[in-house]
Design an enzyme around this catalytic site. Structure first.
Site, PDB file in Angstrom:
ATOM      1  N   VAL A 185       0.807  -1.224   0.000  1.00 28.58           N
ATOM      2  CA  VAL A 185       0.000   0.000   0.000  1.00 28.58           C
ATOM      3  C   VAL A 185       0.841   1.274   0.000  1.00 28.58           C
ATOM      4  CG1 VAL A 185      -2.018  -1.069   1.074  1.00 28.58           C
ATOM      5  CG2 VAL A 185      -0.272   0.025   2.524  1.00 28.58           C
ATOM      6  N   ASN A 217      -7.938  -0.780   4.688  1.00 24.26           N
ATOM      7  CA  ASN A 217      -7.797  -1.364   6.026  1.00 24.26           C
ATOM      8  C   ASN A 217      -6.350  -1.588   6.444  1.00 24.26           C
ATOM      9  OD1 ASN A 217      -8.532  -3.212   8.423  1.00 24.26           O
ATOM     10  ND2 ASN A 217      -7.372  -4.572   7.059  1.00 24.26           N
ATOM     11  N   TYR A 247       1.105   6.157  15.892  1.00 22.10           N
ATOM     12  CA  TYR A 247      -0.069   5.449  15.364  1.00 22.10           C
ATOM     13  C   TYR A 247      -1.304   6.335  15.482  1.00 22.10           C
ATOM     14  CZ  TYR A 247      -3.681   1.823  14.922  1.00 22.10           C
ATOM     15  OH  TYR A 247      -4.773   1.083  14.527  1.00 22.10           O
ATOM     16  N   VAL A 297      -9.522  -4.628  19.373  1.00 19.44           N
ATOM     17  CA  VAL A 297     -10.028  -5.955  19.026  1.00 19.44           C
ATOM     18  C   VAL A 297      -8.898  -6.955  19.267  1.00 19.44           C
ATOM     19  CG1 VAL A 297     -11.015  -7.386  17.194  1.00 19.44           C
ATOM     20  CG2 VAL A 297     -11.527  -4.932  17.263  1.00 19.44           C
TER      21      VAL A 297
END
Length: 264
Positions: free
Chosen positions: A63, A89, A158, A193
């Protein structure tokens, strides 16, 4: 066709070989879309694509590389016969205290999370706009993070990149509208998650001394979350299906928190 029915839609999901991306690819396929999984991990990505069944595919994608994007999108359009949905994503998280930042690790997160998303938008627009290879408009869903909305220690860079994804999303939606591209652009803010990335974060913030153990770190996240639990892959995947669907036809340029209230 129900509003959440994606039958006949054509989707590309980056970082689709594992974790959230794999779940998103599966959810889109379950909703009726034909999906191309894009990832650096060819073996894992091919297995995910095969698990989706006939009519789905895989393409190699870095990416952070413009030429790789150009080739991947062209391949996806060729495999699917068009492109209606892009899910940006792919992302990485490298935990560090600010006083210990490593410049190479900062650049890597910027390249994957921020540049990667920007290039995805670029090539989605070029493909989906009226004069593009697909030319029917479409939907881009970017994956930001609850980290864009809170100040959690150890993930400064991040968090900054995911805040950047939020701003990219909104400017992209405005440009698409002003230029008549017919592409809606939204993002989601996933909560923590317990994927490989999520577990790695819990281990990392404990290892640099912010928490006594990974379990303590997870407990702190749950304590900050009104819903009282960690997120699940399906929580995030269902939100992507919603934003990609006609149920969200007038939802544009927004960030949707899918974090159990953690970032409110």
């Amino acid at each position: 066709m129900t509003d959440l029915d994606l039958t006949g839609r054509k989707a590309l999901v980056t970082g689709g070989a594992q974790g959230l991306g794999e779940g998103m690819a599966q959810a889109l396929a379950d909703a009726g879309a034909h999906v191309v999984v894009a990832d650096l991990q060819d073996d894992l990505g091919t297995k995910v694509a095969e698990s989706l069944g006939e009519g789905h595919g895989f393409v190699h994608l870095d990416v952070s590389d413009d030429a790789s994007w150009e080739a991947a999108v062209a391949s996806a359009v060729d495999q699917l016969g068009g492109l209606d949905i892009l899910v940006n994503n792919a992302g990485i998280e490298i935990t560090s205290l600010l006083v210990d930042l490593d410049a190479a690790a900062v650049r890597k997160q910027l390249e994957v999370n921020l540049l990667g998303t920007a290039l995805g938008i670029k090539h989605a627009f070029r493909t989906m706009r009226p004069e593009g290879a697909a030319g029917q408009g479409g939907v881009v869903v970017n994956v930001a993070s609850v980290a864009a909305t809170i100040a959690f220690p150890g993930i400064s860079v991040y968090s900054a990149t995911k805040s950047g994804v939020d701003r990219l999303t909104r400017v992209a939606a405005m440009e698409s509208g002003k230029l008549g591209y017919g592409v809606r652009v939204n993002c989601i803010y996933p909560g923590l998650v317990p994927t490989a990335m999520g577990a790695g974060l819990a281990n990392d913030v404990a290892s640099i001394g912010l928490f006594g153990s990974p379990e303590e770190a997870v407990g702190a996240v749950i304590e900050l979350t009104p819903s009282g639990r960690l997120g699940e892959v399906s929580d995030m995947a269902d939100a992507v299906v919603f934003l990609a669907s006609d149920a969200a036809r007038f939802v544009n340029g927004v960030g949707l928190p899918v974090d159990g209230g953690m970032g409110m």
